[in-house]
Design a protein around this motif. Sequence first.
Motif, PDB file in Angstrom:
ATOM      1  N   HIS A 179      12.041  -1.655   3.372  1.00  0.00           N
ATOM      2  CA  HIS A 179      10.812  -0.894   3.616  1.00  0.00           C
ATOM      3  C   HIS A 179      10.477  -0.899   5.109  1.00  0.00           C
ATOM      4  N   VAL A 180      10.294   0.282   5.692  1.00  0.00           N
ATOM      5  CA  VAL A 180       9.958   0.399   7.113  1.00  0.00           C
ATOM      6  C   VAL A 180       8.441   0.369   7.256  1.00  0.00           C
ATOM      7  N   LEU A 181       7.957  -0.548   8.083  1.00  0.00           N
ATOM      8  CA  LEU A 181       6.521  -0.670   8.331  1.00  0.00           C
ATOM      9  C   LEU A 181       6.123   0.271   9.457  1.00  0.00           C
ATOM     10  N   SER A 185       4.050   4.872  13.934  1.00  0.00           N
ATOM     11  CA  SER A 185       5.464   4.860  14.286  1.00  0.00           C
ATOM     12  C   SER A 185       6.102   3.601  13.702  1.00  0.00           C
ATOM     13  N   PRO A 186       7.417   3.607  13.477  1.00  0.00           N
ATOM     14  CA  PRO A 186       8.071   2.434  12.886  1.00  0.00           C
ATOM     15  C   PRO A 186       7.871   1.193  13.749  1.00  0.00           C
ATOM     16  N   ALA A 187       7.471   0.105  13.102  1.00  0.00           N
ATOM     17  CA  ALA A 187       7.165  -1.123  13.836  1.00  0.00           C
ATOM     18  C   ALA A 187       7.941  -2.326  13.319  1.00  0.00           C
ATOM     19  N   GLY A 188       8.602  -2.210  12.196  1.00  0.00           N
ATOM     20  CA  GLY A 188       9.327  -3.346  11.638  1.00  0.00           C
ATOM     21  C   GLY A 188       9.813  -3.018  10.241  1.00  0.00           C
ATOM     22  N   ARG A 189      10.316  -4.033   9.572  1.00  0.00           N
ATOM     23  CA  ARG A 189      10.795  -3.870   8.201  1.00  0.00           C
ATOM     24  C   ARG A 189      10.254  -4.992   7.334  1.00  0.00           C
ATOM     25  N   ALA A 190      10.176  -4.713   6.041  1.00  0.00           N
ATOM     26  CA  ALA A 190       9.702  -5.717   5.094  1.00  0.00           C
ATOM     27  C   ALA A 190      10.439  -5.552   3.772  1.00  0.00           C
ATOM     28  N   ALA A 191      10.508  -6.646   3.035  1.00  0.00           N
ATOM     29  CA  ALA A 191      11.055  -6.623   1.682  1.00  0.00           C
ATOM     30  C   ALA A 191       9.880  -6.622   0.717  1.00  0.00           C
ATOM     31  N   ARG A 192       9.895  -5.716  -0.230  1.00  0.00           N
ATOM     32  CA  ARG A 192       8.857  -5.689  -1.254  1.00  0.00           C
ATOM     33  C   ARG A 192       9.309  -6.566  -2.415  1.00  0.00           C
ATOM     34  N   VAL A 193       8.441  -7.481  -2.838  1.00  0.00           N
ATOM     35  CA  VAL A 193       8.800  -8.422  -3.895  1.00  0.00           C
ATOM     36  C   VAL A 193       7.765  -8.371  -5.014  1.00  0.00           C
ATOM     37  N   GLU A 194       8.219  -8.715  -6.195  1.00  0.00           N
ATOM     38  CA  GLU A 194       7.383  -8.752  -7.393  1.00  0.00           C
ATOM     39  C   GLU A 194       7.290 -10.194  -7.892  1.00  0.00           C
ATOM     40  N   PRO A 195       6.277 -10.527  -8.684  1.00  0.00           N
ATOM     41  CA  PRO A 195       6.189 -11.892  -9.227  1.00  0.00           C
ATOM     42  C   PRO A 195       7.418 -12.236 -10.068  1.00  0.00           C
ATOM     43  N   GLY A 196       7.942 -13.425  -9.864  1.00  0.00           N
ATOM     44  CA  GLY A 196       9.125 -13.868 -10.591  1.00  0.00           C
ATOM     45  C   GLY A 196      10.434 -13.514  -9.912  1.00  0.00           C
ATOM     46  N   GLN A 197      10.393 -12.789  -8.819  1.00  0.00           N
ATOM     47  CA  GLN A 197      11.623 -12.412  -8.118  1.00  0.00           C
ATOM     48  C   GLN A 197      12.147 -13.594  -7.309  1.00  0.00           C
ATOM     49  N   ILE A 239      13.538   8.912   9.110  1.00  0.00           N
ATOM     50  CA  ILE A 239      12.744   8.019   9.956  1.00  0.00           C
ATOM     51  C   ILE A 239      13.478   7.844  11.280  1.00  0.00           C
ATOM     52  N   HIS A 240      12.908   8.355  12.339  1.00  0.00           N
ATOM     53  CA  HIS A 240      13.529   8.215  13.652  1.00  0.00           C
ATOM     54  C   HIS A 240      12.978   6.972  14.330  1.00  0.00           C
ATOM     55  N   GLY A 241      13.857   6.128  14.806  1.00  0.00           N
ATOM     56  CA  GLY A 241      13.433   4.914  15.487  1.00  0.00           C
ATOM     57  C   GLY A 241      13.170   3.749  14.560  1.00  0.00           C
ATOM     58  N   ALA A 242      13.701   3.793  13.339  1.00  0.00           N
ATOM     59  CA  ALA A 242      13.518   2.662  12.421  1.00  0.00           C
ATOM     60  C   ALA A 242      14.302   1.461  12.943  1.00  0.00           C
ATOM     61  N   PRO A 243      13.691   0.283  12.983  1.00  0.00           N
ATOM     62  CA  PRO A 243      14.403  -0.883  13.512  1.00  0.00           C
ATOM     63  C   PRO A 243      15.531  -1.329  12.589  1.00  0.00           C
ATOM     64  N   LYS A 248       0.860  -1.183   0.000  1.00  0.00           N
ATOM     65  CA  LYS A 248       0.000   0.000   0.000  1.00  0.00           C
ATOM     66  C   LYS A 248       0.893   1.229   0.000  1.00  0.00           C
ATOM     67  N   GLY A 249       0.792   2.033  -1.017  1.00  0.00           N
ATOM     68  CA  GLY A 249       1.547   3.278  -1.055  1.00  0.00           C
ATOM     69  C   GLY A 249       2.995   3.096  -1.467  1.00  0.00           C
ATOM     70  N   PRO A 250       3.721   4.205  -1.516  1.00  0.00           N
ATOM     71  CA  PRO A 250       5.123   4.146  -1.931  1.00  0.00           C
ATOM     72  C   PRO A 250       6.003   3.542  -0.842  1.00  0.00           C
ATOM     73  N   PRO A 251       7.196   3.091  -1.208  1.00  0.00           N
ATOM     74  CA  PRO A 251       8.098   2.546  -0.190  1.00  0.00           C
ATOM     75  C   PRO A 251       8.535   3.626   0.801  1.00  0.00           C
ATOM     76  N   TYR A 252       8.716   3.212   2.027  1.00  0.00           N
ATOM     77  CA  TYR A 252       9.099   4.113   3.115  1.00  0.00           C
ATOM     78  C   TYR A 252      10.483   3.676   3.569  1.00  0.00           C
ATOM     79  N   THR A 253      11.522   4.215   2.920  1.00  0.00           N
ATOM     80  CA  THR A 253      12.866   3.678   3.116  1.00  0.00           C
ATOM     81  C   THR A 253      13.909   4.712   3.525  1.00  0.00           C
ATOM     82  N   ARG A 254      13.588   5.974   3.521  1.00  0.00           N
ATOM     83  CA  ARG A 254      14.602   7.004   3.761  1.00  0.00           C
ATOM     84  C   ARG A 254      14.923   7.104   5.248  1.00  0.00           C
ATOM     85  N   GLU A 255      15.953   6.389   5.662  1.00  0.00           N
ATOM     86  CA  GLU A 255      16.268   6.288   7.084  1.00  0.00           C
ATOM     87  C   GLU A 255      16.705   7.608   7.707  1.00  0.00           C
TER      88      GLU A 255
END
Length: 180
Positions: A96-98, A122-134, A23-27, A13-20
């Motif tokens: 990606h920061v969740l 607030s930051p709660a975790g991280r995730a990898a965004r994947v596409e089909p075939g990756q 982002i304060h408190g990113a895990p 959902k939405g654009p990636p949230y990656t700019r550390e």
Amino acid sequence: MPVRPARCYKRIKGPPYTREEYIHGAPMIQIPKFDMGTTSAAARTAFTMTAKLVVEERGQIRMQALEAARQMASKYLTKYVGDANYYLRLNVVPHHVLRENRMLAMAGADRLQEGMRLAFGSPAGRAARVEPGQVLFYAEFKPEHLPHIKEALRRAASKLPLPTRIVIEPKGNGGNKTVT
């Protein structure tokens, strides 16, 4: 607080949230190793087969699921094949920061929280965004270890929230594939 179920985060959902830097408190990324088994290039020349765990749907995979899958595959292969007889690589990195808008569920909580006001989360975790075939996991091995490699990747796939498939092919092969 406990971790929410994967169904809360597996859709993009939405654009990636990656700019550390903003982002304060990113895990931190809690995956200690991305390469397992025999990691030297000279020793890997003896491996003639490759296996890939390929994702089939677009989505997000949390770092806890990636780490659980990595541990499951690595422990199985170390036990049944031995560290010197395989190379396994985790190909995705959870950048990606969740975010989570935590809500209290107790008596009198309505006086403590703001509801949907300032609900960015607030930051709660991280995730990898994947596409089909990756490719999620990549393995190199000798042909006699094929059943164990397939079982290790099957076990790793059971820890992931998205459907996957295992692709087996000879190393260095350009086009011929065996899909299982």
